[in-house]
Each structure stands twice: as C-alpha cells, then as structure tokens.
Motif scaffolding. Sequence first.
Motif, PDB file in Angstrom:
ATOM      1  N   ARG A 113      34.522  21.494 -39.358  1.00  0.00           N
ATOM      2  CA  ARG A 113      35.912  21.181 -39.686  1.00  0.00           C
ATOM      3  C   ARG A 113      35.978  20.136 -40.795  1.00  0.00           C
ATOM      4  O   ARG A 113      35.207  19.181 -40.816  1.00  0.00           O
ATOM      5  CB  ARG A 113      36.622  20.684 -38.430  1.00  0.00           C
ATOM      6  CG  ARG A 113      36.768  21.795 -37.411  1.00  0.00           C
ATOM      7  CD  ARG A 113      37.541  21.336 -36.188  1.00  0.00           C
ATOM      8  NE  ARG A 113      37.794  22.441 -35.289  1.00  0.00           N
ATOM      9  CZ  ARG A 113      36.909  22.927 -34.437  1.00  0.00           C
ATOM     10  NH1 ARG A 113      35.704  22.422 -34.362  1.00  0.00           N
ATOM     11  NH2 ARG A 113      37.217  23.934 -33.643  1.00  0.00           N
ATOM     12  N   GLN A 114      36.950  20.332 -41.686  1.00  0.00           N
ATOM     13  CA  GLN A 114      37.106  19.449 -42.838  1.00  0.00           C
ATOM     14  C   GLN A 114      37.294  18.002 -42.439  1.00  0.00           C
ATOM     15  O   GLN A 114      36.659  17.111 -43.000  1.00  0.00           O
ATOM     16  CB  GLN A 114      38.311  19.881 -43.668  1.00  0.00           C
ATOM     17  CG  GLN A 114      38.177  21.213 -44.328  1.00  0.00           C
ATOM     18  CD  GLN A 114      39.438  21.562 -45.090  1.00  0.00           C
ATOM     19  OE1 GLN A 114      40.025  20.697 -45.729  1.00  0.00           O
ATOM     20  NE2 GLN A 114      39.858  22.803 -45.012  1.00  0.00           N
ATOM     21  N   HIS A 115      38.180  17.761 -41.478  1.00  0.00           N
ATOM     22  CA  HIS A 115      38.489  16.373 -41.129  1.00  0.00           C
ATOM     23  C   HIS A 115      37.284  15.659 -40.514  1.00  0.00           C
ATOM     24  O   HIS A 115      37.096  14.465 -40.706  1.00  0.00           O
ATOM     25  CB  HIS A 115      39.712  16.299 -40.207  1.00  0.00           C
ATOM     26  CG  HIS A 115      39.507  16.893 -38.845  1.00  0.00           C
ATOM     27  ND1 HIS A 115      39.593  18.247 -38.624  1.00  0.00           N
ATOM     28  CD2 HIS A 115      39.194  16.319 -37.669  1.00  0.00           C
ATOM     29  CE1 HIS A 115      39.355  18.488 -37.344  1.00  0.00           C
ATOM     30  NE2 HIS A 115      39.100  17.329 -36.737  1.00  0.00           N
ATOM     31  N   THR A 116      36.427  16.394 -39.786  1.00  0.00           N
ATOM     32  CA  THR A 116      35.240  15.781 -39.198  1.00  0.00           C
ATOM     33  C   THR A 116      34.229  15.424 -40.279  1.00  0.00           C
ATOM     34  O   THR A 116      33.666  14.330 -40.283  1.00  0.00           O
ATOM     35  CB  THR A 116      34.593  16.735 -38.170  1.00  0.00           C
ATOM     36  OG1 THR A 116      35.583  17.123 -37.222  1.00  0.00           O
ATOM     37  CG2 THR A 116      33.438  16.073 -37.460  1.00  0.00           C
ATOM     38  N   ALA A 123      34.885  14.901 -43.465  1.00  0.00           N
ATOM     39  CA  ALA A 123      35.465  13.804 -44.248  1.00  0.00           C
ATOM     40  C   ALA A 123      35.333  12.477 -43.512  1.00  0.00           C
ATOM     41  O   ALA A 123      35.022  11.449 -44.120  1.00  0.00           O
ATOM     42  CB  ALA A 123      36.934  14.098 -44.556  1.00  0.00           C
ATOM     43  N   HIS A 124      35.537  12.484 -42.207  1.00  0.00           N
ATOM     44  CA  HIS A 124      35.419  11.258 -41.415  1.00  0.00           C
ATOM     45  C   HIS A 124      34.000  10.687 -41.512  1.00  0.00           C
ATOM     46  O   HIS A 124      33.817   9.485 -41.706  1.00  0.00           O
ATOM     47  CB  HIS A 124      35.784  11.538 -39.962  1.00  0.00           C
ATOM     48  CG  HIS A 124      35.521  10.399 -39.040  1.00  0.00           C
ATOM     49  ND1 HIS A 124      36.320   9.275 -38.991  1.00  0.00           N
ATOM     50  CD2 HIS A 124      34.519  10.189 -38.153  1.00  0.00           C
ATOM     51  CE1 HIS A 124      35.826   8.432 -38.110  1.00  0.00           C
ATOM     52  NE2 HIS A 124      34.735   8.964 -37.577  1.00  0.00           N
ATOM     53  N   ASP A 173      37.279   9.215 -50.170  1.00  0.00           N
ATOM     54  CA  ASP A 173      37.910  10.531 -50.089  1.00  0.00           C
ATOM     55  C   ASP A 173      38.995  10.603 -51.156  1.00  0.00           C
ATOM     56  O   ASP A 173      39.975   9.858 -51.099  1.00  0.00           O
ATOM     57  CB  ASP A 173      38.499  10.756 -48.702  1.00  0.00           C
ATOM     58  CG  ASP A 173      38.977  12.177 -48.486  1.00  0.00           C
ATOM     59  OD1 ASP A 173      38.969  12.985 -49.448  1.00  0.00           O
ATOM     60  OD2 ASP A 173      39.367  12.486 -47.347  1.00  0.00           O
ATOM     61  N   ARG A 178      40.906  13.191 -51.663  1.00  0.00           N
ATOM     62  CA  ARG A 178      41.984  14.013 -51.108  1.00  0.00           C
ATOM     63  C   ARG A 178      42.560  15.002 -52.133  1.00  0.00           C
ATOM     64  O   ARG A 178      43.771  15.091 -52.305  1.00  0.00           O
ATOM     65  CB  ARG A 178      43.085  13.136 -50.542  1.00  0.00           C
ATOM     66  CG  ARG A 178      42.604  12.232 -49.430  1.00  0.00           C
ATOM     67  CD  ARG A 178      43.752  11.485 -48.791  1.00  0.00           C
ATOM     68  NE  ARG A 178      43.286  10.481 -47.878  1.00  0.00           N
ATOM     69  CZ  ARG A 178      42.997  10.692 -46.605  1.00  0.00           C
ATOM     70  NH1 ARG A 178      43.123  11.885 -46.094  1.00  0.00           N
ATOM     71  NH2 ARG A 178      42.568   9.709 -45.844  1.00  0.00           N
ATOM     72  N   SER A 228      37.995  24.192 -47.185  1.00  0.00           N
ATOM     73  CA  SER A 228      37.486  25.191 -46.241  1.00  0.00           C
ATOM     74  C   SER A 228      36.767  26.305 -47.002  1.00  0.00           C
ATOM     75  O   SER A 228      36.999  26.547 -48.181  1.00  0.00           O
ATOM     76  CB  SER A 228      38.627  25.774 -45.417  1.00  0.00           C
ATOM     77  OG  SER A 228      39.542  26.428 -46.262  1.00  0.00           O
ATOM     78  N   THR A 281      32.866  24.194 -44.101  1.00  0.00           N
ATOM     79  CA  THR A 281      33.444  23.210 -45.005  1.00  0.00           C
ATOM     80  C   THR A 281      32.569  23.085 -46.244  1.00  0.00           C
ATOM     81  O   THR A 281      31.348  23.128 -46.158  1.00  0.00           O
ATOM     82  CB  THR A 281      33.542  21.845 -44.300  1.00  0.00           C
ATOM     83  OG1 THR A 281      34.382  21.987 -43.157  1.00  0.00           O
ATOM     84  CG2 THR A 281      34.123  20.786 -45.207  1.00  0.00           C
TER      85      THR A 281
END
Length: 143
Positions: A6-9, A11-12, A21, A23, A46, A56
């Motif tokens: 997942r993208q948010h994971t 990126a985190h 980031d 964005r 994605s 990702t």
Amino acid sequence: MPRVTRQHTVAHHLVQGGLTDLRLTEAAQKKDRPTLYRADGFAVRSYRAPDGTPLTVAGAYGPDWVMTRAEIRNRLQQPYIRYTLTDDAPGLADHEQLVRWATAEELQARRRDAAARQAPLLSLLHRQQKEQNAEEAGQSALF
C-alpha cells in the motif's frame, strides 16, 4: 503471487527514514522528469502487477535523485521493514522502483550476506576481547 503493498505504508516507512514526501500526483509522476524538482524527495503511486495484485512504485526526485533512489532502496530493504525493490517492471522510468514484499528466501539471503560482511569485524572484536580478558587476569601476551 506477491502480496499487496500500500502506498501510505511505503510512504510512512520512507518518511520515518528521513526522506521527504513530495506528494506528487500520479499524472505528474508519469509526465515529469525527476530533475525538475529543487528538493530531493520521493513520491509513491499505485501499480498493478500482471497477475492483478496492487503494488506500489516509489520514485526519486530532485537534483540528486540517484542518491535518493539508493536511500529508498536501503530504507525499504531493512530487515524490519522487509520489502524488495525491483526496477525491471514494465512502465517504470529510471528513477522509479517497484516495491513488493520480500520472500522468505530473499530475507534469508540478506541475513547471510549481512553476516558475511560482519564476520571480519566480529572476529576482530572477539580477539580484542580475549586479549583484554587475558590482560585483566594478569596474563598479558609477550610480544
């Protein structure tokens, strides 16, 4: 079949590693060149694997995007994060890497490589510890 990333994971993990980031939108990531940005950073988007699994893509941007790309790879392939990055997927630019979960075999190979790299240092440390213990016991070696 790779597991979903997942993208948010992703990126985190990169932000926790000290990267910035940017964005960027997916359209900007596909259209722009990485050197157009003044600040070094990353962007994620994605990607759909040939088998349909959502993965990702992490892209490096900025004047030193090559170094940022290496930092992304180093951070995400840490043993406690456990991703594998490849750059041979269709549709990826030079500054992008596909992020997927590492297999057990890949993780074991990384552990073996790390142990092989650390073996000379560990040997030196053990030898120094033995010498120090001998000196403390009053049995210093005569040279």
